[in-house]
Design an enzyme around this catalytic site. Structure first.
Site: not given
Length: 598
Positions: A263, A267, A405-407
């Site tokens: 991740l 990011r 998404y991606e946190g």
């Protein structure tokens, strides 16, 4: 190695503009790569945007295969596994320019080349790499990443999918459910995370998927989404899915580590993937504004429209500046580690991990900038912007997922501050010393000496130094008050994160522009100077607001008054910029060029 700035040190260590990497530093080979990607996007993606909006999943898969044939899927893959073995900057550059036309393809590309391939490249055994990476690099197979579950989203380690070792010890049986799986509809390989027995942490597995022999894998129907409509997104169900023991990825219980490091890379690549979408949105808005007549004049002549064009351009320019600054820092760290004898795998893992704070900052800032940019793009088009006949509404819908998404951006905000504090605790970033100096400065008599602002960007750099003091004052006092319990005060963390984000973004923009002005002459980059000053102006406003919010949340009485007084001191301009004039300088150039031209 010791001379290289560490992740997070931008806050306490002055950066010279000569040391930052900028888009103007692209080599001839990188420019050729960029242009070939743009040619592919214009021909295969932009010219067929309607197919992506009509949920033509087969066309997305077809374009992915073409991208594989052109080598775009293999940029980051080492040559020994069928890839081009290019550096980190090339990886980010391709991700940037291949993502401008449609979020559907951008998501498919990012999921495959990032979280679908990287876990094997970075953590796989030699046998696993030899077996799977060449197929993924060429586009013969596509990858997906099965982490999220109905009850495990941001809390990724709480997944309930189970892996049970067979009696003969030769395989695992996986049972469970995954959701929101990008590329599920056409993938042949899945990175699946499951828990073995009662392990604290999940474990990663490489799972092959053949629709003709599904091995207990069932796919749900395609999800109907707000945007990225032709990105295949399905649930995946595992029922006694047999996976050989040799397909475990890394070690038992190391899945959470794999997920988090994948991740980190995702990011910064997500930030890059928002950049060309911004450029194309701005260019589309400007072209429309130059053609649309109202009151017998193009609307591009109206101050209200020119203000929007200037703000959109400055935001995009800042995103480019910060993304490529961090990209250059990561590549520098990777090269230094390889020079010390680390394998490429270890060097890349540690290089990206070192700048995880910056990756989170970029993910938040640029994903929110693309949303604002597309929203203003609709506004420039007026009623037509709301119509599916123009590209703006699709761009706006596609942009919305980037904040999730991606946190989520909320998670990434808290991560950025949390990781910075952890680095300080480990002694990797000296926050305590500078924070104590700021506290002493607050107690002392303020200096009324006027700084010398004759040098280009002297005032802007002085302002950034003061903004860093504002953050250190708020964050330092908060850590002192709450200690390890700070993570429970999420609203305070969010306010501190916004201060941190604006500092990095504004400083990156100023450094890029200073470097540009030194090489080309300030008179030749007056629009870039205006964009840097405009972005900084907004950053000061945000830091003022978030600083007040943070201080009021934990300080009272004399302490609060002292800190608010310090905040005013640290956010005060000596010479307030003429914001309207800055916007006009930027807009005049963009409108005249009829495109985003920086």
């Amino acid at each position: 190695m010791e001379d290289i700035t560490r992740g997070g040190q931008f806050l306490v260590k002055e950066t010279k503009c000569e040391t930052v990497f900028t888009p103007e530093d692209f080599t001839e080979d990188q420019i050729m790569m960029r242009d070939s990607v743009k040619e592919f996007v214009d021909k295969e993606l932009w010219a067929h945007k309607d197919k992506f909006e009509q949920k033509d999943y087969a066309y997305t898969e077809e374009c992915m295969k073409k991208a594989g044939e052109l080598g775009f899927l293999s940029i980051a893959v080492p040559e020994e596994y069928g890839g081009l073995g290019m550096g980190f900057t090339n990886t980010v550059l391709v991700c940037d320019y291949i993502s401008g036309a449609t979020g559907s393809f951008s998501t498919a590309f990012g999921a495959h080349t990032g979280i679908g391939t990287l876990p094997i490249t970075l953590y796989g055994t030699e046998e696993q790499k030899q077996k799977y990476i060449p197929k993924l690099a060429s586009g013969e197979w596509f990858g997906s990443y099965c982490l999220t579950e109905p009850d495990a989203g941001s809390d990724a380690n709480s997944g309930k999918t189970r892996a049970e070792l067979s009696a003969d010890g030769k395989s695992y049986k996986i049972n469970g459910q995954k959701m929101w799986i990008s590329n599920a509809g056409f993938c042949r390989l899945m990175i699946v995370f499951a828990r073995i027995e009662h392990d604290k942490n999940i474990t990663g597995f490489i799972v092959e998927y053949d629709p003709a022999n599904p091995n207990g894998i069932t796919l749900g129907e395609e999800e109907h989404k707000l945007g990225i409509r032709s990105s295949s997104t399905r649930q995946v169900f595992f029922s006694d899915t047999v996976v050989p023991v040799e397909n475990m990825l890394a070690g038992r219980g190391e899945g959470f580590k794999i997920a988090m490091n994948a991740l980190n890379v995702g990011r910064i690549k997500l930030a890059a993937a928002c950049l060309d979408a911004q450029r194309r949105t701005i260019s589309g808005a400007v072209k429309y504004a130059n053609e649309r007549l109202q009151f017998n004049t193009p609307i591009a002549n109206f101050g209200a429209i020119r203000s929007k064009i200037a703000e959109m351009s400055a935001s995009c320019y800042a995103g480019e500046s910060a993304t490529y600054r961090a990209t250059g820092s990561i590549e520098e760290r990777i090269n230094a580690r390889e020079a010390e004898g680390n394998s490429h795998q270890e060097a890349e893992l540690k290089g990206v991990e070192e700048f995880a704070i910056e990756c989170s900052i970029l993910k938040v800032a640029v994903s929110e900038d693309i949303q604002n940019c597309t929203d203003e793009g609709i506004q420039v088009f007026g009623g037509m912007g709301f119509s599916e006949d123009t590209p703006m509404e699709a761009a706006w819908r596609d942009a919305r997922i980037a904040r999730i998404y991606e946190g989520t951006n909320e998670i990434n905000r808290m991560l950025s501050v949390g990781m910075l504090i952890k680095k300080a605790m480990k002694g990797h970033v000296d926050l305590l010393g500078p924070a104590m100096k700021v506290a002493e400065e607050l107690m002392g008599i303020p200096s009324f000496d006027m700084p010398d602002h004759s040098e280009l960007f002297a005032e802007e750099k002085e302002m950034i130094r003061k903004l860093k003091k504002a953050f250190l004052m708020v964050a330092g006092s908060a850590v002192q008050k709450y200690g390890p319990d700070l993570e429970a005060h999420q609203q305070l963390l969010l306010a501190a994160a916004d201060m941190l984000i604006e500092i990095y973004m504004a400083e990156s923009t100023v450094l890029r522009t200073e470097k540009l002005a030194k090489s080309k002459g300030a008179e030749n980059v007056k629009e870039q100077i205006a964009m840097a000053q405009l972005y900084l102006y907004h950053a000061v406003d945000i830091i003022t607001q978030k600083g007040k919010e943070g201080i009021a949340s934990f300080a009272e009485g004399d302490e609060q008054r002292m800190m608010l007084m310090g905040l005013r001191r640290f956010t005060k301009y000596t010479n307030m910029p003429n914001v309207a004039a800055l916007r006009e300088t930027i807009a005049a150039k963009v409108v005249a060029e009829n495109t985003y031209c920086f």
